[in-house]
Design an enzyme around this catalytic site. Structure first.
Site, PDB file in Angstrom:
ATOM      1  CE  LYS A   1       2.946 -11.012   0.723  1.00 18.74           C
ATOM      2  NZ  LYS A   1       3.018  -9.874  -0.198  1.00 18.74           N
TER       3      LYS A   1
ATOM      4  CD  GLN B   1       0.202  -7.811  -1.666  1.00 18.86           C
ATOM      5  OE1 GLN B   1       0.767  -8.260  -0.680  1.00 18.86           O
ATOM      6  NE2 GLN B   1       0.309  -8.372  -2.853  1.00 18.86           N
TER       7      GLN B   1
ATOM      8  CG  ASP C   1       8.467  -7.721  -1.275  1.00 18.73           C
ATOM      9  OD1 ASP C   1       8.346  -8.945  -1.113  1.00 18.73           O
ATOM     10  OD2 ASP C   1       7.516  -6.924  -1.281  1.00 18.73           O
TER      11      ASP C   1
END
Ligand code: NAP
Length: 302
Positions: A54, A98, A121
């Protein structure tokens, strides 16, 4: 018939180039760039490799990227404070935690602490609700479903009026993609059926599908005879079925298989995604797109 391959690896490059161009335009016009913070707790190898990817992608696009690597022992309170800090930071437009988090931390509480307007997200209940309402309400569609929709559109497959069957009803794939494709609007307007482990006669539902999206996590679940000739098959499944030694590096690498019997299915389908190299590469790509959009919403609101 041999199905056309819809390759996520190719689409990823196309979309990342579009994002890069847009980032450069916004920087030139407004003097700002998308800001993304990645919060990693502990040192789980898989999490570290996702975060690294990422970060690399964000750098390549010209984003501001902040890494917060926190020890496994961080308290829930300290993690919530960290999120609050980035919620207030105007140079940050996307906050990524994460997962998984260590057991002593309440994952739901932490995810819900992210400002919904920085939740790139798309997991915050506010963004799930916005997705359900559809249209202009949607800010951050969750990334894997957004990637799936983008793949179908870019392959030139007609979604409007299509019979879509989604195998799987998880919160991260099945439910959101079903919801996205049934909305009234472009790239949607489908008739959607969602099937799961309690469905009677899975095969008969799959056989009706013009677009079959499979996200079950069961290798080879969908048999070629379940596929309507010419259908578009999106295989979301990523299943480790063994290991092999890489010729290049000499290291062990996982052998991955999808939820569809690919070699046989490609003889029947009109379009199909491979595993690996299909849906997988689209998830981070859409995460970057959501972060860019977050900045664009900010710029538009002054
Ligand atoms: P999940 O939370 O385990 O959900 C699986 C869904 O499939 C459940 O709704 C389950 O039904 C259904 N299912 C399982 N076995 C079935 C069967 N035999 N017949 C019918 N339905 C069945 O999984 P997920 O998180 O959605 O992930 C699904 C797959 O996609 C996994 O292989 C995962 O690794 C992969 N994935 C890939 C990406 C990516 O490429 N970026 C992202 C996310 C997930 P019930 O609800 O009845 O249990």
């Amino acid at each position: 018939m041999t199905a056309k391959l819809i390759k996520g690896t190719v689409l990823r490059e196309e979309i990342l180039e579009e994002i890069k161009t847009e980032v450069a335009r916004i920087r030139a016009e407004y003097g700002v760039v998308p800001g993304l913070v990645t919060i990693l707790v502990g040192s789980n190898a898989a999490s570290l490799s996702y975060v690294t990817l990422k970060i690399k992608t964000a750098h390549r696009l010209g984003f501001k990227e902040v890494q917060e690597n926190q020890p496994e022992t961080i308290s829930e309170e300290a993690l919530l404070d960290l999120i609050a800090k980035y919620n207030r930071d105007d140079s940050i437009h996307g906050i990524l935690i994460q997962l998984p988090l260590p057991k002593h931390i309440d994952e739901k509480k932490v995810l819900n602490a992210i400002d919904p307007d920085k939740d790139v997200d798309g997991f915050h209940p506010v963004n799930v609700g916005r997705l359900m309402i559809g249209g202009d309400e949607v800010k951050f569609p969750s990334c894997t479903p957004a990637g799936i929709q983008e793949m179908i559109i870019r392959a030139g497959v007609e979604i409007c009026g299509a019979e879509v069957v989604v195998v799987g009803r998880s919160n991260i794939v099945g439910k959101p993609i079903a919801n996205m494709l049934l909305q009234k609007g472009e790239g949607a307007n489908a008739t959607v059926t969602v099937v799961h482990t309690r469905t009677r006669d899975l095969a008969s539902h799959c056989r009706r599908a013009d677009i079959l999206i499979v996200a079950a996590g069961v290798p080879g679940l969908v048999k070629p005879e379940w596929i309507k000739p010419g259908a578009c098959v999106i295989d979301v499944g990523v299943n480790r079925v063994g290991e092999r030694i890489s010729e290049k590096t000499g290291r062990k690498i996982a052998i991955l298989k999808g939820d569809v019997d690919f070699e046989e299915a490609r003889k029947v389908a009109g379009f199909i995604t491979p595993v690996p190299g299909g849906v997988g590469p689209m998830t981070i790509t859409m995460l970057m797109k959501n972060t860019l959009n977050s900045l664009k919403f900010r710029v538009a609101s002054g």
